[in-house]
Write a protein that holds these residues in place. Structure first.
Motif, short mmCIF file in Angstrom:
data_model
loop_
_atom_site.label_atom_id
_atom_site.label_comp_id
_atom_site.label_asym_id
_atom_site.label_seq_id
_atom_site.Cartn_x
_atom_site.Cartn_y
_atom_site.Cartn_z
N CYS A 1 -11.08 0.71 3.06
CA CYS A 1 -11.40 -0.09 2.74
C CYS A 1 -9.57 -0.61 2.32
O CYS A 1 -9.16 -0.36 1.45
CB CYS A 1 -12.16 0.44 1.89
SG CYS A 1 -12.58 -0.48 0.08
N ALA B 1 -10.81 -2.79 -0.80
CA ALA B 1 -11.28 -3.93 -1.80
C ALA B 1 -11.64 -4.83 -1.77
O ALA B 1 -11.77 -5.38 -2.69
CB ALA B 1 -10.83 -3.01 -3.09
N ILE C 1 -16.57 -0.92 -7.53
CA ILE C 1 -15.64 -0.06 -6.52
C ILE C 1 -14.08 -0.80 -8.28
O ILE C 1 -14.74 -2.90 -8.72
CB ILE C 1 -15.09 -1.02 -5.68
CG1 ILE C 1 -16.35 -0.88 -4.67
CG2 ILE C 1 -14.07 -1.33 -5.05
CD1 ILE C 1 -16.19 -1.92 -3.54
N THR D 1 -10.46 -2.60 -8.06
CA THR D 1 -9.03 -2.12 -7.62
C THR D 1 -8.02 -1.62 -7.97
O THR D 1 -7.38 -1.62 -9.46
CB THR D 1 -9.32 -3.58 -7.01
OG1 THR D 1 -8.63 -4.59 -7.88
CG2 THR D 1 -10.25 -3.88 -6.29
N PRO E 1 -8.75 0.66 -2.52
CA PRO E 1 -9.64 0.71 -4.11
C PRO E 1 -9.18 2.24 -4.96
O PRO E 1 -8.70 2.99 -4.23
CB PRO E 1 -11.44 1.17 -3.85
CG PRO E 1 -10.37 1.35 -2.01
CD PRO E 1 -9.61 0.70 -1.79
N PHE F 1 -14.33 4.62 -6.39
CA PHE F 1 -15.14 3.68 -5.35
C PHE F 1 -16.34 4.79 -5.76
O PHE F 1 -16.32 6.08 -4.84
CB PHE F 1 -14.80 4.08 -3.58
CG PHE F 1 -15.59 3.33 -2.72
CD1 PHE F 1 -15.04 1.63 -2.11
CD2 PHE F 1 -16.82 3.62 -2.36
CE1 PHE F 1 -16.09 1.48 -1.70
CE2 PHE F 1 -18.14 2.98 -1.74
CZ PHE F 1 -17.23 1.82 -1.35
#
Length: 152
Positions: free
Chosen positions: A47, A49, A64, A66, A76, A79
């Protein structure tokens, strides 16, 4: 009235799930079960983000947050998927450009039965249904594949 009476002797197509588990065995390979976050060969979450999964989600169940990283621009830090709100539509999987999120072939009751320890009762509180980043990464050991971008 005649149409209704005509359908009574036909074979029923509905399964009573807890008592009759045939429906579990007859699922196809694109069944939409619980989610998992995939990782790379270096055990990093794929991921990036980008928030596309959270934006595409009609139930607004994905959260989410970051964080900036040294090796990666964004990843992330938080999450979470609230499974009580999730409608298992698969839009998050379709929206993800990195194929970071996938769905397994497990239902929530199956997942809780497999993951609970002796004397533990998973699914009895609301917090059990909020899957965080670590829980979603731990779901990678589930062998059943469900919906993913790579599915045929």
């Amino acid at each position: 009235m005649f149409t209704t009476l005509k359908h009574i002797p036909k074979k029923k197509l509905t399964y009573q799930y807890p008592e009759d588990s045939r429906s579990v065995d007859e699922r196809n390979d694109r069944y939409r079960g619980i989610h998992k976050l995939t990782v790379t060969e270096k055990d990093e979450i794929k991921c990036v983000a980008c928030f596309l999964c959270a934006t595409a989600c009609p139930a607004d169940c994905i959260t989410i947050q970051t964080k900036e990283g040294y090796q990666r621009e964004k990843y992330p830090d938080v999450f979470e998927i609230n499974m009580l709100r999730c409608i298992f539509c698969g839009y998050c999987i379709e929206a993800c450009p990195e194929d970071a999120i996938r769905m397994t072939g497990l239902t929530l009751p199956q997942y809780f039965r497999e993951r609970q320890k002796e004397g533990e009762s998973l699914g009895s509180s609301r917090s059990d249904f909020i899957f965080d980043r670590d829980m979603l990464v731990a779901n990678n050991d589930i062998p059943q594949e469900g919906l993913s971008v790579e599915a045929k």
